[in-house]
Design a protein around this motif. Structure first.
Motif, PDB file in Angstrom:
ATOM      1  N   LEU A  23      54.404 -58.226  32.856  1.00 40.03           N
ATOM      2  CA  LEU A  23      54.052 -57.744  34.196  1.00 40.03           C
ATOM      3  C   LEU A  23      52.661 -57.109  34.210  1.00 40.03           C
ATOM      4  O   LEU A  23      51.891 -57.302  35.151  1.00 40.03           O
ATOM      5  N   LEU A  24      52.363 -56.333  33.168  1.00 37.77           N
ATOM      6  CA  LEU A  24      51.047 -55.687  33.097  1.00 37.77           C
ATOM      7  C   LEU A  24      49.955 -56.744  32.977  1.00 37.77           C
ATOM      8  O   LEU A  24      48.965 -56.726  33.726  1.00 37.77           O
ATOM      9  N   GLN A  31      45.140 -60.124  40.073  1.00 40.75           N
ATOM     10  CA  GLN A  31      44.478 -59.489  41.201  1.00 40.75           C
ATOM     11  C   GLN A  31      42.976 -59.789  41.241  1.00 40.75           C
ATOM     12  O   GLN A  31      42.338 -59.586  42.263  1.00 40.75           O
ATOM     13  N   VAL A  51      60.837 -56.376  40.414  1.00 36.56           N
ATOM     14  CA  VAL A  51      62.130 -55.925  40.954  1.00 36.56           C
ATOM     15  C   VAL A  51      63.197 -56.051  39.870  1.00 36.56           C
ATOM     16  O   VAL A  51      64.055 -55.172  39.709  1.00 36.56           O
ATOM     17  N   ALA A  53      62.687 -55.759  36.671  1.00 35.65           N
ATOM     18  CA  ALA A  53      62.462 -54.642  35.745  1.00 35.65           C
ATOM     19  C   ALA A  53      63.046 -53.353  36.316  1.00 35.65           C
ATOM     20  O   ALA A  53      63.620 -52.537  35.584  1.00 35.65           O
ATOM     21  N   GLY A 102      54.984 -50.457  43.478  1.00 32.63           N
ATOM     22  CA  GLY A 102      54.728 -51.840  43.887  1.00 32.63           C
ATOM     23  C   GLY A 102      55.499 -52.210  45.139  1.00 32.63           C
ATOM     24  O   GLY A 102      54.953 -52.799  46.078  1.00 32.63           O
ATOM     25  N   TRP A 103      56.750 -51.826  45.152  1.00 40.03           N
ATOM     26  CA  TRP A 103      57.625 -52.103  46.294  1.00 40.03           C
ATOM     27  C   TRP A 103      57.104 -51.393  47.550  1.00 40.03           C
ATOM     28  O   TRP A 103      56.981 -51.996  48.624  1.00 40.03           O
ATOM     29  N   LYS A 109      51.853 -52.863  53.050  1.00 37.47           N
ATOM     30  CA  LYS A 109      50.891 -53.915  53.365  1.00 37.47           C
ATOM     31  C   LYS A 109      51.486 -54.982  54.282  1.00 37.47           C
ATOM     32  O   LYS A 109      50.776 -55.879  54.739  1.00 37.47           O
ATOM     33  N   THR A 113      59.146 -58.203  50.093  1.00 38.48           N
ATOM     34  CA  THR A 113      59.548 -58.826  48.835  1.00 38.48           C
ATOM     35  C   THR A 113      60.878 -59.523  49.055  1.00 38.48           C
ATOM     36  O   THR A 113      61.816 -58.918  49.568  1.00 38.48           O
ATOM     37  N   GLN A 136      48.204 -49.103  46.495  1.00 37.66           N
ATOM     38  CA  GLN A 136      47.640 -50.070  45.545  1.00 37.66           C
ATOM     39  C   GLN A 136      46.885 -49.333  44.446  1.00 37.66           C
ATOM     40  O   GLN A 136      46.983 -49.668  43.267  1.00 37.66           O
ATOM     41  N   HIS A 139      49.443 -47.771  42.168  1.00 35.96           N
ATOM     42  CA  HIS A 139      50.037 -48.804  41.308  1.00 35.96           C
ATOM     43  C   HIS A 139      49.068 -49.150  40.173  1.00 35.96           C
ATOM     44  O   HIS A 139      49.472 -49.247  39.014  1.00 35.96           O
ATOM     45  N   ALA A 143      49.377 -48.265  36.187  1.00 41.15           N
ATOM     46  CA  ALA A 143      49.363 -49.379  35.237  1.00 41.15           C
ATOM     47  C   ALA A 143      48.459 -49.051  34.045  1.00 41.15           C
ATOM     48  O   ALA A 143      48.809 -49.309  32.901  1.00 41.15           O
ATOM     49  N   PHE A 146      50.190 -46.583  31.956  1.00 41.99           N
ATOM     50  CA  PHE A 146      51.285 -47.264  31.262  1.00 41.99           C
ATOM     51  C   PHE A 146      50.742 -47.933  29.984  1.00 41.99           C
ATOM     52  O   PHE A 146      51.322 -47.812  28.910  1.00 41.99           O
TER      53      PHE A 146
HETATM   54  C1  HEM Z   1      57.390 -52.493  35.712  1.00 35.25           C
HETATM   55  C2  HEM Z   1      56.984 -53.042  36.812  1.00 35.25           C
HETATM   56  C3  HEM Z   1      55.580 -53.386  37.164  1.00 35.25           C
HETATM   57  C4  HEM Z   1      54.440 -53.391  36.391  1.00 35.25           C
HETATM   58  C5  HEM Z   1      54.293 -53.027  34.919  1.00 35.25           C
HETATM   59  C6  HEM Z   1      53.342 -53.814  37.259  1.00 35.25           C
HETATM   60  C7  HEM Z   1      52.012 -53.933  36.853  1.00 35.25           C
HETATM   61  C8  HEM Z   1      50.966 -54.279  37.690  1.00 35.25           C
HETATM   62  C9  HEM Z   1      49.574 -54.307  37.318  1.00 35.25           C
HETATM   63  C10 HEM Z   1      49.027 -53.999  35.936  1.00 35.25           C
HETATM   64  C11 HEM Z   1      48.847 -54.680  38.416  1.00 35.25           C
HETATM   65  C12 HEM Z   1      47.324 -54.797  38.537  1.00 35.25           C
HETATM   66  C13 HEM Z   1      46.831 -53.487  39.085  1.00 35.25           C
HETATM   67  C14 HEM Z   1      45.360 -53.511  39.411  1.00 35.25           C
HETATM   68  O1  HEM Z   1      44.569 -53.409  38.479  1.00 35.25           O
HETATM   69  O2  HEM Z   1      45.039 -53.598  40.600  1.00 35.25           O
HETATM   70  C15 HEM Z   1      49.776 -54.909  39.470  1.00 35.25           C
HETATM   71  C16 HEM Z   1      49.426 -55.332  40.739  1.00 35.25           C
HETATM   72  C17 HEM Z   1      50.338 -55.595  41.766  1.00 35.25           C
HETATM   73  N1  HEM Z   1      51.711 -55.342  41.726  1.00 35.25           N
HETATM   74 FE1  HEM Z   1      52.762 -54.689  40.122  1.00 35.25          FE
HETATM   75  N2  HEM Z   1      53.837 -54.050  38.512  1.00 35.25           N
HETATM   76  C18 HEM Z   1      55.179 -53.814  38.507  1.00 35.25           C
HETATM   77  C19 HEM Z   1      56.071 -53.944  39.548  1.00 35.25           C
HETATM   78  C20 HEM Z   1      55.737 -54.411  40.823  1.00 35.25           C
HETATM   79  C21 HEM Z   1      56.666 -54.597  41.915  1.00 35.25           C
HETATM   80  C22 HEM Z   1      58.157 -54.309  41.863  1.00 35.25           C
HETATM   81  C23 HEM Z   1      55.943 -55.075  42.980  1.00 35.25           C
HETATM   82  C24 HEM Z   1      56.377 -55.445  44.396  1.00 35.25           C
HETATM   83  C25 HEM Z   1      57.590 -55.569  44.796  1.00 35.25           C
HETATM   84  C26 HEM Z   1      54.571 -55.187  42.541  1.00 35.25           C
HETATM   85  C27 HEM Z   1      53.544 -55.638  43.347  1.00 35.25           C
HETATM   86  C28 HEM Z   1      52.227 -55.730  42.954  1.00 35.25           C
HETATM   87  C29 HEM Z   1      51.179 -56.258  43.788  1.00 35.25           C
HETATM   88  C30 HEM Z   1      51.326 -56.810  45.212  1.00 35.25           C
HETATM   89  C31 HEM Z   1      49.993 -56.166  43.045  1.00 35.25           C
HETATM   90  C32 HEM Z   1      48.594 -56.612  43.476  1.00 35.25           C
HETATM   91  C33 HEM Z   1      47.890 -55.557  44.232  1.00 35.25           C
HETATM   92  C34 HEM Z   1      46.693 -56.174  44.905  1.00 35.25           C
HETATM   93  O3  HEM Z   1      45.781 -56.625  44.195  1.00 35.25           O
HETATM   94  O4  HEM Z   1      46.717 -56.267  46.118  1.00 35.25           O
HETATM   95  N3  HEM Z   1      54.469 -54.770  41.234  1.00 35.25           N
HETATM   96  N4  HEM Z   1      51.056 -54.642  39.022  1.00 35.25           N
END
Ligand code: HEM
Lengths: 181, 186
Positions: A23-24, A31, A51, A53, A102-103, A109, A113, A136, A139, A143, A146
């Motif tokens: 995921l990471l 992105q 979700v 996770a 994230g959720w 936005k 999901t 965002q 999140h 990350a 993390f």
């Molecule tokens: C353990 C769970 C999760 C991990 C480790 C994770 C990790 C990441 C990482 C590393 C990024 C890139 C962040 C950045 O540099 O901008 C990211 C982006 C994103 N994550 Fe997650 N995430 C997780 C769960 C979720 C969940 C549950 C959702 C939505 C239901 C989600 C939605 C998003 C979205 C939409 C982006 C893109 C944001 C953007 O560029 O607009 N993530 N996530």
């Protein structure tokens, strides 16, 4: 063997390790991509896996509540024991906060999901652009945090194994027939 | 007395005319909206257009004589994400540099009972024209009236989303358009 984690705890640990590292990596990779059908596909996969996770960490916490992990070796200095517990607490916190943020971000936005394209997850927030951008950032910051804590976590496990030569790493590995008993 | 009677008679003669004389012809953009919904990998996503304008003449007493033409400024699209807005303005989607507006021009309006109407006309987007029938309701609200309705268009009919977007696995073909157009009368 009594010093090992339960088979359930081990399974959850390693399944989630693979999922979270994936995921990471996927999150940081996707992105930066220019908008394309593939990017949207990766976003959906990321959300579905995230979700998943989240559900797994809930199971894990429930299991953890009923099953104390084996104690840390008595030879470990108190401050290091504290650091280990603090690090694990932070990992649990992040395992919850990462998917939650994230959720919430996706809700704010306005991109709902739908788990594996089948099960709609309710939007917790109404559409709000500024809040979405803020989440965002949250999140993305979580990350980075993390990754740092995971690096520390892995480094500590390897130090235990190769420098302290204790059983901290092996007791989380799949049980093998041993000669000790 | 005689005078009063003749005034009454005059009023009576005029009243049907004055009752039917409300013609709605001034679109009120601030009270109107043009929104859309589509499916993206099974997820309903909403958006809207912020800029549009129109000419209409609609007299509820004479719906068959009604006419409307409506322009939507495609570059004013709000997809919910800035990179989405930039993407759909580009060549594969609306190509707003070459085709800045989507235009609907009515060819006939049919009352189908109650406050419901069917507006037939031609919809032109990105240089392609299709015949469409748009269902709408009309509700008078004081000095103004509101037209509301929704219809579905297929983006492929207008080459909206070409190249890598042409398949419908990520962005569905059906786009649901929902409008609320407020107009004042005179
Ligand atoms: C353990 C769970 C999760 C991990 C480790 C994770 C990790 C990441 C990482 C590393 C990024 C890139 C962040 C950045 O540099 O901008 C990211 C982006 C994103 N994550 Fe997650 N995430 C997780 C769960 C979720 C969940 C549950 C959702 C939505 C239901 C989600 C939605 C998003 C979205 C939409 C982006 C893109 C944001 C953007 O560029 O607009 N993530 N996530």
């Amino acid at each position: 063997m009594k010093n090992h984690y339960t088979a359930t705890a081990k399974s959850l640990h390693w399944v989630m390790a693979v999922l979270i590292i994936g995921l990471l990596a996927l999150g940081f990779y996707m992105q930066d991509l220019p908008l394309s059908p593939d990017k949207l596909k990766l976003y959906s996969w990321h959300k579905w896996a995230g979700v998943t996770a989240f559900l797994l960490v809930l199971v894990r916490l429930a299991w953890r509540a009923g099953h104390r992990p084996p104690p840390l070796p008595a030879s470990m200095p108190k401050p290091l024991q504290l650091a280990a517990h603090g690090g694990h607490l932070a990992l649990y916190g992040l395992m919850l906060a990462m998917p939650l943020s994230g959720w919430l971000m996706s809700s704010a936005k306005g991109f709902q999901t739908v788990w594996f394209g089948l099960l709609p997850i309710p939007d917790l927030l109404a559409k709000d652009k500024a809040l979405g951008d803020l989440l965002q950032n949250v999140h993305a910051t979580l990350a980075v945090l993390f990754v740092l804590i995971l690096v520390g976590h892995v480094a500590a496990a390897l130090k235990h194994h190769f420098i302290d030569r204790d059983d901290i790493l092996t007791r989380m590995l799949p049980a093998r027939p041993t000669t000790e008993n | 007395m005689k005078h009063a009677l003749s005034t009454l008679a005059l009023l009576a003669a005029l009243s049907p005319l004055s009752a039917g004389a409300v013609e709605y012809n001034q679109v009120l953009p601030a009270k109107s909206s043009v929104a859309f919904t589509y499916q993206q990998m099974g997820v309903a996503v909403d958006g809207q257009f912020r800029k549009f304008s129109g000419q209409l003449s609609f007299d509820p007493a004479k719906p068959a004589a009604a006419r409307v033409s409506f322009d939507v400024e495609l570059a004013s699209v709000d997809t919910g994400a800035p990179e989405g807005d930039a993407e759909v303005a580009g060549k594969p989607w609306f190509n707003t540099a070459a085709f800045p507006v989507a235009r609907f021009v009515s060819s006939g309006v049919k009352a189908i009972g109650g406050n419901r109407y069917e507006v037939a006309g031609k919809l032109t987007i990105k240089g392609r024209t299709q015949d469409v029938v748009v269902p709408a309701t009309f509700t008078a609200q004081g000095a103004s009236g509101v037209f509301e309705g929704a219809f579905t268009l297929r983006r492929a009919d207008f080459a909206i989303g070409e190249g890598s977007w042409a398949k419908f696995d990520i962005v569905a073909n059906d786009i649901r358009l929902k409008f609320r157009i407020a107009a004042s009368g005179k």
